[in-house]
Design a protein around this motif. Structure first.
Motif, PDB file in Angstrom:
ATOM      1  N   ALA A  59      87.842 -88.315   4.760  1.00 19.11           N
ATOM      2  CA  ALA A  59      89.169 -87.999   4.214  1.00 19.11           C
ATOM      3  C   ALA A  59      90.224 -88.793   4.565  1.00 19.11           C
ATOM      4  N   LYS A  60      90.199 -89.078   5.830  1.00 15.86           N
ATOM      5  CA  LYS A  60      91.450 -90.122   6.162  1.00 15.86           C
ATOM      6  C   LYS A  60      91.247 -91.292   5.645  1.00 15.86           C
ATOM      7  N   LEU A  61      90.314 -91.857   5.505  1.00  9.13           N
ATOM      8  CA  LEU A  61      90.006 -93.283   4.818  1.00  9.13           C
ATOM      9  C   LEU A  61      90.749 -93.502   3.642  1.00  9.13           C
ATOM     10  N   ILE A  62      90.697 -92.341   2.628  1.00  2.55           N
ATOM     11  CA  ILE A  62      91.198 -92.542   1.116  1.00  2.55           C
ATOM     12  C   ILE A  62      92.701 -93.279   1.190  1.00  2.55           C
ATOM     13  N   PRO A  63      93.804 -92.605   1.938  1.00  2.00           N
ATOM     14  CA  PRO A  63      94.826 -93.388   1.809  1.00  2.00           C
ATOM     15  C   PRO A  63      94.836 -94.823   2.112  1.00  2.00           C
ATOM     16  N   ALA A  64      94.189 -95.259   3.182  1.00  2.00           N
ATOM     17  CA  ALA A  64      93.903 -96.585   3.447  1.00  2.00           C
ATOM     18  C   ALA A  64      93.251 -97.231   2.228  1.00  2.00           C
ATOM     19  N   LEU A  65      92.289 -96.748   1.621  1.00  2.00           N
ATOM     20  CA  LEU A  65      91.910 -97.272   0.394  1.00  2.00           C
ATOM     21  C   LEU A  65      92.750 -97.598  -0.680  1.00  2.00           C
ATOM     22  N   LEU A  66      93.864 -96.848  -0.643  1.00  2.00           N
ATOM     23  CA  LEU A  66      94.832 -97.073  -1.775  1.00  2.00           C
ATOM     24  C   LEU A  66      95.721 -98.348  -1.687  1.00  2.00           C
ATOM     25  N   HIS A  67      95.662 -99.089  -0.203  1.00  2.00           N
ATOM     26  CA  HIS A  67      95.953-100.198  -0.118  1.00  2.00           C
ATOM     27  C   HIS A  67      95.265-101.482  -0.776  1.00  2.00           C
ATOM     28  N   VAL A  68      94.017-101.183  -1.229  1.00  2.00           N
ATOM     29  CA  VAL A  68      93.110-102.175  -2.048  1.00  2.00           C
ATOM     30  C   VAL A  68      93.518-102.231  -3.377  1.00  2.00           C
ATOM     31  N   THR A  69      93.633-103.209  -3.950  1.00  2.00           N
ATOM     32  CA  THR A  69      94.103-103.437  -5.317  1.00  2.00           C
ATOM     33  C   THR A  69      92.822-103.056  -6.181  1.00  2.00           C
ATOM     34  N   LYS A  70      91.664-103.518  -6.106  1.00  2.00           N
ATOM     35  CA  LYS A  70      90.639-102.968  -7.146  1.00  2.00           C
ATOM     36  C   LYS A  70      89.606-102.342  -6.518  1.00  2.00           C
ATOM     37  N   TRP A  71      89.160-101.124  -6.855  1.00  2.00           N
ATOM     38  CA  TRP A  71      88.110-100.430  -6.074  1.00  2.00           C
ATOM     39  C   TRP A  71      87.752 -99.350  -7.061  1.00  2.00           C
ATOM     40  N   SER A  72      86.445 -98.991  -6.964  1.00  2.00           N
ATOM     41  CA  SER A  72      86.032 -97.417  -7.540  1.00  2.00           C
ATOM     42  C   SER A  72      84.910 -97.052  -6.207  1.00  2.00           C
ATOM     43  N   LEU A  73      84.893 -95.601  -6.517  1.00  2.00           N
ATOM     44  CA  LEU A  73      84.223 -94.889  -5.783  1.00  2.00           C
ATOM     45  C   LEU A  73      83.423 -93.743  -6.398  1.00  2.00           C
ATOM     46  N   SER A  74      82.191 -93.337  -5.913  1.00  2.00           N
ATOM     47  CA  SER A  74      81.485 -92.194  -6.364  1.00  2.00           C
ATOM     48  C   SER A  74      80.892 -91.426  -5.119  1.00  2.00           C
ATOM     49  N   ALA A  75      81.169 -90.298  -5.048  1.00  2.00           N
ATOM     50  CA  ALA A  75      80.666 -89.378  -3.895  1.00  2.00           C
ATOM     51  C   ALA A  75      79.718 -88.191  -4.521  1.00  2.00           C
ATOM     52  N   THR A  76      78.701 -87.782  -3.487  1.00  2.00           N
ATOM     53  CA  THR A  76      77.861 -86.735  -3.741  1.00  2.00           C
ATOM     54  C   THR A  76      78.279 -85.555  -2.978  1.00  2.00           C
ATOM     55  N   LEU A  77      78.439 -84.503  -3.123  1.00  2.00           N
ATOM     56  CA  LEU A  77      79.236 -83.459  -2.311  1.00  2.00           C
ATOM     57  C   LEU A  77      78.183 -82.083  -2.315  1.00  2.00           C
ATOM     58  N   GLN A  78      78.300 -81.469  -1.282  1.00  2.00           N
ATOM     59  CA  GLN A  78      77.457 -80.222  -1.069  1.00  2.00           C
ATOM     60  C   GLN A  78      78.637 -78.870  -1.279  1.00  2.00           C
ATOM     61  N   THR A  79      78.622 -78.317  -2.355  1.00  2.00           N
ATOM     62  CA  THR A  79      79.508 -77.324  -2.599  1.00  2.00           C
ATOM     63  C   THR A  79      78.744 -75.879  -2.670  1.00  2.00           C
ATOM     64  N   ARG A  80      79.452 -74.990  -2.833  1.00  2.00           N
ATOM     65  CA  ARG A  80      78.963 -73.378  -2.760  1.00  2.00           C
ATOM     66  C   ARG A  80      79.449 -72.825  -4.154  1.00  2.00           C
ATOM     67  N   SER A 112      77.946 -85.707   1.116  1.00  2.00           N
ATOM     68  CA  SER A 112      77.071 -86.186   1.755  1.00  2.00           C
ATOM     69  C   SER A 112      76.664 -87.724   1.636  1.00  2.00           C
ATOM     70  N   GLN A 113      77.366 -88.334   0.701  1.00  2.00           N
ATOM     71  CA  GLN A 113      77.437 -89.740   0.746  1.00  2.00           C
ATOM     72  C   GLN A 113      78.610 -90.178  -0.064  1.00  2.00           C
ATOM     73  N   MET A 114      79.159 -91.329   0.171  1.00  2.00           N
ATOM     74  CA  MET A 114      80.082 -92.037  -0.607  1.00  2.00           C
ATOM     75  C   MET A 114      79.636 -93.246  -0.953  1.00  2.00           C
ATOM     76  N   THR A 115      79.502 -94.090  -1.981  1.00  2.00           N
ATOM     77  CA  THR A 115      79.375 -95.162  -2.334  1.00  2.00           C
ATOM     78  C   THR A 115      80.884 -95.946  -2.907  1.00  2.00           C
ATOM     79  N   LEU A 116      81.359 -96.844  -2.118  1.00  2.00           N
ATOM     80  CA  LEU A 116      82.555 -97.715  -2.559  1.00  2.00           C
ATOM     81  C   LEU A 116      82.427 -99.196  -2.941  1.00  2.00           C
TER      82      LEU A 116
END
Length: 404
Positions: A235-256, A175-179
């Motif tokens: 989801a397709k963004l994650i492999p691109a993010l791995l080209h960045v040297t230093k980063w962190s992310l947090s995501a809020t998910l809707q699960t069942r 539902s949201q991701m902060t990078l």
């Protein structure tokens, strides 16, 4: 990526933990066996390959891993094609037409089909053999497609792709991701921001190149209705993010909940020490077909203006603008070009607010006439940027008219 039924996640409280395969001898041997199975299936039908995979799987307890690895080999490394002398639909039409000329029978036998195939072969002057007609009749069914090419990956690469796909699957219902990107070189920022635009993600960027950026991305479940397609884009963004040297992310998910079926909140965190390996090349893709076609048209134009893809960041209070192109003239003049396609109203408001803050007199905004700016509450007159309107495609001549 993996379909939802092949994802393996567990939840500890609100924390989502994806399955991770160790790169050890046991898993490497499993990957090698599956790769060999595909190599031996080249030239055979997908149905024959599926039967081999089912036999290999047997009653093994790790069947979900096997199916996940096989799915990645099929979707990312295999080429299946319809092999038929004529289009299967045409073959069926002609065989059925011949069949209609015969006395109706309650029981269609293989002998009946052989007779019809022989007749059709005669009609085609024997340029197509009866056996080719029989095999081509339903060659367009998925199980009858032929594995014509298999680009075998290294076993270790396949395991890395599996681990990455398990993480990507978490974002299907984000539902949201902060990078947070921490003080990386400008080139890494540019590549990351281009991928954000390439996948058409609704991102809000704050910060600067000296101290880092905070990027907030709306997820598919935050839209007016959940969008699996948008979840795949995140989801397709994650492999691109791995080209960045230093980063962190947090995501809020809707699960069942598996037992009650009720929706519940999940959370996921990841950082640059995650050990995941990207399969994306470190190149600089165009953000859309619109930009790619514009660049191609510009190359065929006779002008002294040079179109550059590598563009500097334009810092603005609390954010940054990365134009799509820069136009440079030998006499020193330069312009920045930003192409504004379709976005939801809130994003358009943000985009034009950024243009106002930039107060850049050499910025050009190319705006699609399909956008309902009035509904979004956007006034073009509020910005100092030069404006170009376009319909289906942006023409280089329209840009030249503005800058000349």
């Amino acid at each position: 990526m993996l379909p939802s039924e092949l994802l393996s996640h567990r939840q500890n409280g609100e924390t989502i933990i994806p399955k991770h395969l160790k790169i050890d001898d046991r898993n490497l041997e499993l990957a090698i066996d599956l790769i060999t199975c595909f190599e031996e299936a080249v030239g055979k039908t997908q149905g024959e390959l599926d039967n081999q995979l089912q036999e290999f799987e047997g009653d093994r307890p790790d069947y979900r891993i096997i199916r996940g690895l096989a799915h990645l080999l099929k979707s990312s490394f295999s080429t299946f094609e319809v092999v038929s002398p004529l289009s299967p639909q045409e073959l069926r039409d002609r065989v059925f037409a011949l069949s209609a000329q015969s006395i109706p029978s309650l029981h269609a036998t293989s002998q009946t089909l052989s007779t019809l195939a022989d007749k059709l072969s005669q009609e085609l002057n024997r340029e197509v053999l009866p056996e080719q007609i029989r095999t081509g009749l339903y060659a367009d069914l998925q199980e009858n497609r032929i594995l014509t090419q298999f680009d075998a990956p290294a076993a270790e690469s396949l395991l890395h792709r599996y681990n990455l796909s398990q993480v990507q699957g978490i974002f299907y219902r984000a539902s949201q991701m902060t990078l947070n990107a921490h003080r990386n070189v400008p080139g890494e920022y540019k590549l990351l921001f281009r991928y954000l635009k390439l996948f058409q993600l609704m991102a809000y960027i704050e910060g600067d190149a000296d101290h880092g950026f905070t990027i907030t991305i709306d997820g598919p479940t935050s839209l007016f209705k959940p969008s699996t397609r948008y979840g795949l884009a995140i989801a397709k963004l994650i492999p691109a993010l791995l080209h960045v040297t230093k980063w962190s992310l947090s995501a809020t998910l809707q699960t069942r909940d598996l037992f009650t079926g009720k929706e519940k909140i999940g959370r996921f965190t990841l950082n640059s020490d995650c050990g995941l390996v990207t399969h994306y090349p470190p190149g600089k893709p165009y953000d859309s077909m619109l930009e790619a076609s514009f660049a191609d048209r510009w190359d065929s134009l006779k002008t002294d203006w040079v179109l550059e893809r590598e563009v500097d960041l334009i810092p603005i209070p609390g954010s940054v603008i990365i134009p799509d192109f820069r136009l440079v003239h030998p006499d020193g003049r330069s312009y920045l070009l930003e192409i504004v396609g379709y976005w939801r109203p809130e994003y358009l408001q943000k985009k034009f607010a950024q243009a106002r803050k930039a107060d850049c007199d050499n910025l050009i905004l190319a705006i699609s006439e399909r956008l309902n700016l009035e509904k979004a509450g956007v006034k073009v007159s509020d910005t100092t940027a030069k404006i170009i309107w376009f319909k289906d495609k942006l023409l280089p001549k329209a840009v030249l008219e503005v800058i000349e």
